[in-house]
Motif scaffolding. Structure first.
Motif, PDB file in Angstrom:
ATOM      1  N   THR A  61     140.902 123.534   4.836  1.00  0.00           N
ATOM      2  CA  THR A  61     140.328 124.874   4.687  1.00  0.00           C
ATOM      3  C   THR A  61     138.849 124.796   4.353  1.00  0.00           C
ATOM      4  O   THR A  61     138.021 125.505   4.931  1.00  0.00           O
ATOM      5  CB  THR A  61     141.050 125.656   3.582  1.00  0.00           C
ATOM      6  OG1 THR A  61     142.450 125.590   3.812  1.00  0.00           O
ATOM      7  CG2 THR A  61     140.591 127.106   3.573  1.00  0.00           C
ATOM      8  N   SER A  99     136.763 122.333   4.985  1.00  0.00           N
ATOM      9  CA  SER A  99     135.939 121.862   6.097  1.00  0.00           C
ATOM     10  C   SER A  99     135.792 122.952   7.144  1.00  0.00           C
ATOM     11  O   SER A  99     134.740 123.094   7.765  1.00  0.00           O
ATOM     12  CB  SER A  99     136.494 120.586   6.717  1.00  0.00           C
ATOM     13  OG  SER A  99     137.873 120.680   6.909  1.00  0.00           O
ATOM     14  N   MET A 100     136.832 123.770   7.296  1.00  0.00           N
ATOM     15  CA  MET A 100     136.692 124.881   8.239  1.00  0.00           C
ATOM     16  C   MET A 100     135.605 125.846   7.770  1.00  0.00           C
ATOM     17  O   MET A 100     134.730 126.245   8.528  1.00  0.00           O
ATOM     18  CB  MET A 100     138.016 125.622   8.366  1.00  0.00           C
ATOM     19  CG  MET A 100     137.915 126.797   9.322  1.00  0.00           C
ATOM     20  SD  MET A 100     139.307 127.899   9.246  1.00  0.00           S
ATOM     21  CE  MET A 100     138.939 128.870   7.834  1.00  0.00           C
ATOM     22  N   GLY A 142     132.241 124.222   8.165  1.00  0.00           N
ATOM     23  CA  GLY A 142     131.830 124.191   9.559  1.00  0.00           C
ATOM     24  C   GLY A 142     131.323 125.547  10.022  1.00  0.00           C
ATOM     25  O   GLY A 142     130.259 125.667  10.640  1.00  0.00           O
ATOM     26  N   LEU A 143     132.112 126.585   9.686  1.00  0.00           N
ATOM     27  CA  LEU A 143     131.705 127.928  10.092  1.00  0.00           C
ATOM     28  C   LEU A 143     130.389 128.321   9.444  1.00  0.00           C
ATOM     29  O   LEU A 143     129.495 128.878  10.092  1.00  0.00           O
ATOM     30  CB  LEU A 143     132.800 128.935   9.714  1.00  0.00           C
ATOM     31  CG  LEU A 143     134.064 128.898  10.559  1.00  0.00           C
ATOM     32  CD1 LEU A 143     135.117 129.819   9.971  1.00  0.00           C
ATOM     33  CD2 LEU A 143     133.754 129.311  11.992  1.00  0.00           C
ATOM     34  N   VAL A 179     127.943 126.433   8.223  1.00  0.00           N
ATOM     35  CA  VAL A 179     126.767 125.710   8.716  1.00  0.00           C
ATOM     36  C   VAL A 179     126.396 126.166  10.122  1.00  0.00           C
ATOM     37  O   VAL A 179     125.230 126.430  10.426  1.00  0.00           O
ATOM     38  CB  VAL A 179     127.027 124.192   8.702  1.00  0.00           C
ATOM     39  CG1 VAL A 179     125.873 123.465   9.355  1.00  0.00           C
ATOM     40  CG2 VAL A 179     127.196 123.698   7.284  1.00  0.00           C
ATOM     41  N   SER A 180     127.408 126.282  10.992  1.00  0.00           N
ATOM     42  CA  SER A 180     127.072 126.622  12.376  1.00  0.00           C
ATOM     43  C   SER A 180     126.583 128.060  12.487  1.00  0.00           C
ATOM     44  O   SER A 180     125.513 128.317  13.050  1.00  0.00           O
ATOM     45  CB  SER A 180     128.260 126.366  13.289  1.00  0.00           C
ATOM     46  OG  SER A 180     129.398 127.041  12.804  1.00  0.00           O
ATOM     47  N   TYR A 181     127.326 128.998  11.956  1.00  0.00           N
ATOM     48  CA  TYR A 181     126.875 130.386  12.035  1.00  0.00           C
ATOM     49  C   TYR A 181     125.606 130.599  11.235  1.00  0.00           C
ATOM     50  O   TYR A 181     124.755 131.413  11.591  1.00  0.00           O
ATOM     51  CB  TYR A 181     127.974 131.349  11.565  1.00  0.00           C
ATOM     52  CG  TYR A 181     128.982 131.681  12.639  1.00  0.00           C
ATOM     53  CD1 TYR A 181     130.199 131.015  12.698  1.00  0.00           C
ATOM     54  CD2 TYR A 181     128.696 132.629  13.607  1.00  0.00           C
ATOM     55  CE1 TYR A 181     131.118 131.305  13.688  1.00  0.00           C
ATOM     56  CE2 TYR A 181     129.616 132.926  14.591  1.00  0.00           C
ATOM     57  CZ  TYR A 181     130.830 132.257  14.629  1.00  0.00           C
ATOM     58  OH  TYR A 181     131.735 132.543  15.625  1.00  0.00           O
ATOM     59  N   ALA A 237     122.776 129.560  13.367  1.00  0.00           N
ATOM     60  CA  ALA A 237     122.530 130.598  14.370  1.00  0.00           C
ATOM     61  C   ALA A 237     121.784 131.779  13.745  1.00  0.00           C
ATOM     62  O   ALA A 237     120.878 132.341  14.353  1.00  0.00           O
ATOM     63  CB  ALA A 237     123.854 131.058  14.979  1.00  0.00           C
ATOM     64  N   TYR A 248     118.136 130.896  13.326  1.00  0.00           N
ATOM     65  CA  TYR A 248     117.423 131.017  14.600  1.00  0.00           C
ATOM     66  C   TYR A 248     117.135 132.487  14.887  1.00  0.00           C
ATOM     67  O   TYR A 248     116.036 132.865  15.296  1.00  0.00           O
ATOM     68  CB  TYR A 248     118.280 130.454  15.740  1.00  0.00           C
ATOM     69  CG  TYR A 248     118.394 128.959  15.761  1.00  0.00           C
ATOM     70  CD1 TYR A 248     119.235 128.327  16.681  1.00  0.00           C
ATOM     71  CD2 TYR A 248     117.694 128.150  14.876  1.00  0.00           C
ATOM     72  CE1 TYR A 248     119.361 126.956  16.717  1.00  0.00           C
ATOM     73  CE2 TYR A 248     117.821 126.781  14.902  1.00  0.00           C
ATOM     74  CZ  TYR A 248     118.650 126.183  15.821  1.00  0.00           C
ATOM     75  OH  TYR A 248     118.793 124.828  15.858  1.00  0.00           O
ATOM     76  N   GLN A 284     143.296 125.954  11.592  1.00  0.00           N
ATOM     77  CA  GLN A 284     142.091 125.789  10.768  1.00  0.00           C
ATOM     78  C   GLN A 284     141.306 124.576  11.208  1.00  0.00           C
ATOM     79  O   GLN A 284     140.074 124.595  11.298  1.00  0.00           O
ATOM     80  CB  GLN A 284     142.488 125.631   9.297  1.00  0.00           C
ATOM     81  CG  GLN A 284     142.866 126.925   8.632  1.00  0.00           C
ATOM     82  CD  GLN A 284     143.064 126.728   7.151  1.00  0.00           C
ATOM     83  OE1 GLN A 284     143.747 125.798   6.731  1.00  0.00           O
ATOM     84  NE2 GLN A 284     142.473 127.580   6.370  1.00  0.00           N
ATOM     85  N   ALA A 288     137.524 124.280  12.582  1.00  0.00           N
ATOM     86  CA  ALA A 288     136.528 123.373  11.987  1.00  0.00           C
ATOM     87  C   ALA A 288     135.880 122.520  13.072  1.00  0.00           C
ATOM     88  O   ALA A 288     134.650 122.366  13.122  1.00  0.00           O
ATOM     89  CB  ALA A 288     137.194 122.497  10.933  1.00  0.00           C
ATOM     90  N   SER A 322     133.699 124.504  15.444  1.00  0.00           N
ATOM     91  CA  SER A 322     132.435 124.926  14.811  1.00  0.00           C
ATOM     92  C   SER A 322     131.444 123.770  14.757  1.00  0.00           C
ATOM     93  O   SER A 322     130.233 123.977  14.827  1.00  0.00           O
ATOM     94  CB  SER A 322     132.683 125.512  13.422  1.00  0.00           C
ATOM     95  OG  SER A 322     133.241 124.549  12.580  1.00  0.00           O
ATOM     96  N   LEU A 374     127.775 123.749  16.274  1.00  0.00           N
ATOM     97  CA  LEU A 374     126.602 123.266  15.550  1.00  0.00           C
ATOM     98  C   LEU A 374     125.796 122.299  16.416  1.00  0.00           C
ATOM     99  O   LEU A 374     124.569 122.362  16.473  1.00  0.00           O
ATOM    100  CB  LEU A 374     127.029 122.585  14.247  1.00  0.00           C
ATOM    101  CG  LEU A 374     125.877 122.092  13.375  1.00  0.00           C
ATOM    102  CD1 LEU A 374     125.071 123.269  12.857  1.00  0.00           C
ATOM    103  CD2 LEU A 374     126.400 121.257  12.218  1.00  0.00           C
ATOM    104  N   LEU A 426     123.809 124.189  18.800  1.00  0.00           N
ATOM    105  CA  LEU A 426     122.652 124.824  18.150  1.00  0.00           C
ATOM    106  C   LEU A 426     121.556 123.816  17.874  1.00  0.00           C
ATOM    107  O   LEU A 426     120.370 124.137  17.987  1.00  0.00           O
ATOM    108  CB  LEU A 426     123.080 125.484  16.846  1.00  0.00           C
ATOM    109  CG  LEU A 426     123.889 126.760  17.004  1.00  0.00           C
ATOM    110  CD1 LEU A 426     124.339 127.263  15.647  1.00  0.00           C
ATOM    111  CD2 LEU A 426     123.081 127.829  17.703  1.00  0.00           C
ATOM    112  N   PHE A 461     112.889 130.979  20.057  1.00  0.00           N
ATOM    113  CA  PHE A 461     114.303 131.059  20.433  1.00  0.00           C
ATOM    114  C   PHE A 461     114.609 132.252  21.338  1.00  0.00           C
ATOM    115  O   PHE A 461     115.761 132.563  21.592  1.00  0.00           O
ATOM    116  CB  PHE A 461     115.206 131.153  19.187  1.00  0.00           C
ATOM    117  CG  PHE A 461     115.138 129.937  18.322  1.00  0.00           C
ATOM    118  CD1 PHE A 461     114.432 129.972  17.126  1.00  0.00           C
ATOM    119  CD2 PHE A 461     115.749 128.759  18.693  1.00  0.00           C
ATOM    120  CE1 PHE A 461     114.329 128.844  16.323  1.00  0.00           C
ATOM    121  CE2 PHE A 461     115.654 127.620  17.893  1.00  0.00           C
ATOM    122  CZ  PHE A 461     114.943 127.674  16.706  1.00  0.00           C
TER     123      PHE A 461
END
Lengths: 165, 426, 380
Positions: free
Chosen positions: A32, A34-35, A38-39, A41-43, A46, A49, B7, B11, B14, B18, B21, C81
């Motif tokens: 959970t 790491s999910m 991950g979300l 950091v990536s979002y 974005a 940016y 989940q 992960a 995502s 990343l 990105l 961007f």
């Protein structure tokens, strides 16, 4: 003697102490986490940016030299008005032999100043501010000197340094 | 798929997102890295010209946008503007323009360069051919002259009654063009419009437009020389776009015309007076020394000094001088004297180029004069043969005997070399 | 502490939060575990991406013919961007059309439009039209050659619709000819009217969906599906996780597409020169090709007939079912229609010999699907 002995309650292992269950719980927590990481950091990237896109270019535009007038266009002791690349007006003043470029924005509250050839001063009509021929404030409310931009004369042509459009 | 598996999938994907990105970020940073070329600045003054000419003459506008002028906001009207009453004023679309910007217009910013140019032989190019017999005779006619000689030397620009330019005098981009406003010259001869690139003017090809051909084969001479050959082999290493362009400091691959004749050296500033370093006048029949030739020779030595040692250079020039002296004494001077005598004796008419010998004589000191073997042969057989036919015994009066000639040659060699002499080339 | 906050909110917003939570926590039928059934959530997610990226683009876009192209150029070449934001918007739009069509196909082939869900089918069809209009209006905003001439063609086709055509075209153009008004209108449509309509339609679509519940898979009954707890699973957190996974996959895909196939500018619009090859977006190919096959009037009228049929399908299907019960005629019609669309797209999109070969294949497919339909009609 009365026996206060009571049979010890049946010992049941307290919940979630069994090794497998512990590991399972820990594993699910890691997944959970790491999910979520991950979300985030990536979002998050974005989003950064997107914000940089919205804020536009923050570095100031380059400075360039631009031909603005001929030496003969500026009357001796007088001034002419020219515009820079952003549309801001500035004054070219010929006094005492050399030509200089001054911002028309009064350093008090931003009204447009005028050059008075007779007095050889800059005059701001809003609150009667006066600057001398070097742009230094001599009377009235203006606190600081008028902004000047470097002028280069090539032959009989006047080039003024200004920000790129 | 159970909840946990989902989940995990989220992960992992995502992380892929990343990675995508990060690629985007890398591309964005690369996009920003190369220093952007300075943009063309179109000032208010020139806006209306652009609107129309971007469509009507797109290449002109595109070339201008590539120029250094454009980055400084120097546009159409800054060069083409004229005032009512100017000799070259022309009413065009609610403005008054001059079709041909002259050195006077360029001098609004390039005062120094125009001053230097004005003092040079380039500025006198139109006048100089007008004075030569060859212009009228060899050219074979005025149209040929307009389309030929005048294209390089320049002509005098004239106006028609309605104010437009006379088609017999324009277009002409000759370097000595006499403009309507009285100024001499055409900056665009070397700095082609509308880019006016310094890099382009530094290349020998700019000079080659005119300094070529049978009559004055300078570029052919250069192209066959060591200087020209290494330029051809290393033309990509010339650092042409650099502001400062001093041989040995900013580039060292090869010299071009500009290197020696105009550009800044260690001790000399750049000049548009191409005569400042030329000590010999090669255009007369008998080549002479220019005024202040010692000073000019010294100037040229300063240019050579970037690549060559002083002894090397001095010896080279003495070899070159000896070729000139030899040619002058063996062929040019006697031939000139013979022609004068023939004219005086009435053996040939005063009219230029109507006698055969006049053509033979012309070839001797024009194109053919570059080639010593041809000169020797033509002089001995064609020229002297024809001269004898017209006036028997004339050659004996002006041509030194073999013996006397040889003595003169040996004396010259003694003074100028250590006894060794060999074929001399450019 | 949280009780205090809850009490504070309940005093000021006296709403029945409990029943709201319950209504949102709708049980999802088991079959939704299959990813094929998540095609409804996909367009919703993509719509949100479109809103975000679209709003970002409006920060720099200028809807005037003299400035539009330059502002798009600025976004693509200079804004930080900007190329990526524009790429996301473009590719998310393309994927949205694909997702919506796939969703429609899924709904169609699972007969999910049948009573009592006919109204939702209509709402869905309206959404389809809305999305196509989004695509048309959005593309015209770039104001390059394709934009301009596609708008010309589009408004001309609209004008030839009988009765209402001229009126509709005049409304789109903002006058008798394409002008600055047209671009402004396209902008207002794309940025104002259509988003409002889309949000309202989507809300209604979801509302109806929630009211009816997701339609059960055909043939599923209480007996053969097992007990309640196995038939349904909770929206939160299970189905949400599915949607989340799809969402992050989509944005990853879109980001990659924006990198690998960056969006170009094209030549600025030139009303004086028509480019040699004008093509609309790929999802308009069937219409484009179809109109080339017949005379213009025939084409327009048959198109209107086809579109009306699509809208009215739930009732047409009901009539067919009454006449030929249990024969799954709808399915065969759906297969034939889908294949025709694909054929038209391929023929329009590919050129020369490939188009010719596809034409042959298309005719063959048409004959085969016609046979299927007949078979369906004759089945006992």
């Amino acid at each position: 003697m009365s026996s206060s002995e009571s049979t010890p309650p049946e010992s049941t292992p307290p919940e979630s102490t069994l090794p497998q269950e512990l590991n399972l719980e820990r594993r699910s927590a890691i997944i959970t986490l790491s999910m979520i990481a991950g979300l985030a950091v990536s979002y998050g990237t974005a989003t950064i940016y997107g914000l940089r896109y919205l804020f536009g270019r923050q570095s100031p535009p380059r400075k360039v030299q631009v031909l603005v007038a001929s030496v003969s266009d500026v009357p001796e002791g007088g001034s002419i008005v020219r515009e820079d690349l952003a549309g801001q007006k500035f004054l070219l003043v010929k006094a005492g032999g050399d030509i200089r470029a001054f911002s028309t924005s009064c350093t008090h509250l931003g009204c447009q100043v005028h050059w008075k050839p007779g007095d050889k001063t800059f005059f701001c009509p809003c609150h009667d501010g006066v600057f001398d021929a070097d742009g230094n404030p001599v009377s009235g409310p203006p606190p600081t000197p008028l902004a000047q931009t470097p002028v280069k004369i090539r032959g009989s042509s006047i080039f003024v340094t200004m920000r790129e459009a | 798929m159970n909840f946990q598996a989902k989940q995990l999938v989220v992960a992992i994907i995502s992380l892929f997102f990343l990675a995508s990105l990060l690629t985007v970020g890398y591309i964005e940073s690369e996009r920003l890295l190369p220093e952007k070329k300075a943009k063309a600045v179109v000032t208010q003054k020139n806006l209306s010209c652009m609107k129309c000419h971007e469509e009507k003459s797109p290449a002109v506008v595109a070339q201008w946008k590539d120029s250094r002028h454009a980055t400084l906001g120097v546009g159409c009207m800054d060069c083409h503007e004229a005032k009512k009453g100017d000799p070259d004023a022309w009413e065009h679309e609610e403005s008054i323009v001059a079709v041909i910007p002259t050195p006077k217009d360029c001098a609004r910013c390039h005062e120094q360069q125009v001053k230097e140019f004005d003092a040079s032989t380039h500025a006198r190019a139109a006048k100089s051919i007008g004075e030569l017999d060859s212009f009228r005779g060899v050219a074979a006619g005025m149209s040929e002259a307009i389309g030929g000689c005048q294209k390089c030397h320049g002509n005098k620009v004239k106006k028609l009654k309605d104010g437009r330019l006379h088609p017999a005098t324009w277009p002409n981009t000759g370097i000595g063009r006499i403009n309507l406003d009285g100024s001499k010259g055409n900056c665009a001869s070397c700095h082609s419009r509308h880019q006016f690139s310094v890099a382009q003017a530094r290349q020998p090809e700019s000079c080659a437009k005119c300094h070529t051909g049978i009559v004055h084969p300078q570029v052919e001479s250069y192209d066959d020389s060591k200087h020209g050959l290494i330029y051809q082999m290393r033309s990509g290493e010339m650092n042409l776009k650099s502001q400062k362009w001093v041989a040995g400091k900013d580039y060292s691959a090869a010299p071009t015309c500009a290197t020696c004749h105009m550009s800044a050296t260690k001790s000399l500033p750049v000049t548009h007076d191409v005569g400042l370093r030329v000590s010999r006048a090669l255009h007369p029949v008998v080549s002479t020394k220019h005024k202040k030739s010692d000073r000019k020779r010294k100037n040229m030595l300063s240019a050579c000094g970037a690549c060559h040692g002083p002894d090397y250079v001095k010896a080279f020039f003495s070899q070159a001088d000896s070729v000139l002296d030899s040619y002058n004494s063996k062929f040019a001077a006697p031939a000139e004297k013979i022609m004068a005598a023939l004219k005086k004796e009435g053996k040939i008419t005063p009219e230029p180029f109507d006698d055969k010998i006049e053509w033979v004589f012309f070839e001797l000191w024009h194109g053919e004069g570059r080639n010593p073997q041809k000169v020797a042969r033509n002089f001995k057989f064609d020229f002297l043969g024809e001269a004898e036919r017209l006036s028997p015994g004339i050659s004996g009066r002006f041509v030194k005997s073999q013996g006397a000639e040889k003595q003169a040659q040996q004396a010259h060699e003694r003074d100028h070399t250590d006894g060794e002499s060999g074929p001399v080339t450019h | 502490m949280s009780e205090k906050i809850t009490a504070w909110i309940n005093e000021r917003i006296p709403f029945d939060w409990g029943s709201l939570k319950h209504s949102l926590d709708e049980p999802i039928p088991r079959h939704m575990h299959k990813w094929w059934f998540c095609l409804g959530g996909t367009p919703l997610y993509l719509f949100m991406i479109q809103m975000l990226s679209g709003i970002a683009l409006t920060f720099y876009y200028v809807p005037h013919p003299d400035k539009a192209y330059e502002s798009v150029r600025y976004i693509t070449q200079e804004a930080p961007f900007g190329w990526w934001v524009r790429g996301v918007h473009r590719w998310s739009g393309e994927l949205m059309v694909v997702a919506v069509i796939l969703h429609m196909i899924r709904v169609f082939f699972t007969n999910a439009y049948r009573k009592p869900r006919e109204l939702n089918w209509l709402v869905g069809m309206l959404l389809l039209v809305t999305i196509f209009t989004f695509g048309f209006s959005g593309y015209s905003l770039i104001y390059n050659q394709l934009s301009y001439w596609a708008t010309v063609v589009g408004t001309n086709i609209t004008a030839s619709i009988p009765v209402v055509g001229e009126f509709a075209a005049g409304f789109l153009r903002g006058g008798p000819v394409i002008s600055a008004n047209t671009l402004t209108r396209m902008y207002v449509l794309h940025v104002g009217l259509l988003p409002v309509a889309a949000v309202a339609l989507i809300a209604f679509h979801l509302f109806l969906l929630r009211l009816h519940g997701v339609s059960d898979a055909e043939g599923a009954t209480e007996e053969n599906s097992g007990e309640e707890s196995k038939r349904f699973f909770p929206f939160f957190p299970d189905h949400l996780m599915t949607e989340l996974a799809i969402g992050v996959f989509l944005i990853f895909l879109i980001s990659q597409l924006a990198i690998i196939f960056p969006v170009h500018l094209g030549d600025p619009a030139n009303p004086g020169i028509t480019p040699e090859h004008i093509k609309p977006e790929w999802y308009f190919y069937p219409v484009f090709r179809f109109l080339k096959l017949f005379s213009f009037q025939t084409g327009i009228i048959s198109l209107l007939v086809i579109v009306s049929t699509m809208f009215a399908w739930p009732w047409i299907d009901a009539a067919i079912e009454r006449r030929f019960p249990g024969r799954d005629i709808s399915i065969y019609v759906g297969i034939a229609a889908s294949l025709m669309m694909i054929m038209l797209i391929l023929i329009e999109g590919l050129s020369g010999q490939v188009a010719f070969v596809s034409l042959i294949i298309g005719v063959a497919v048409f004959i085969v699907s016609a046979m299927f339909i007949l078979k369906g009609l004759l089945k006992k």
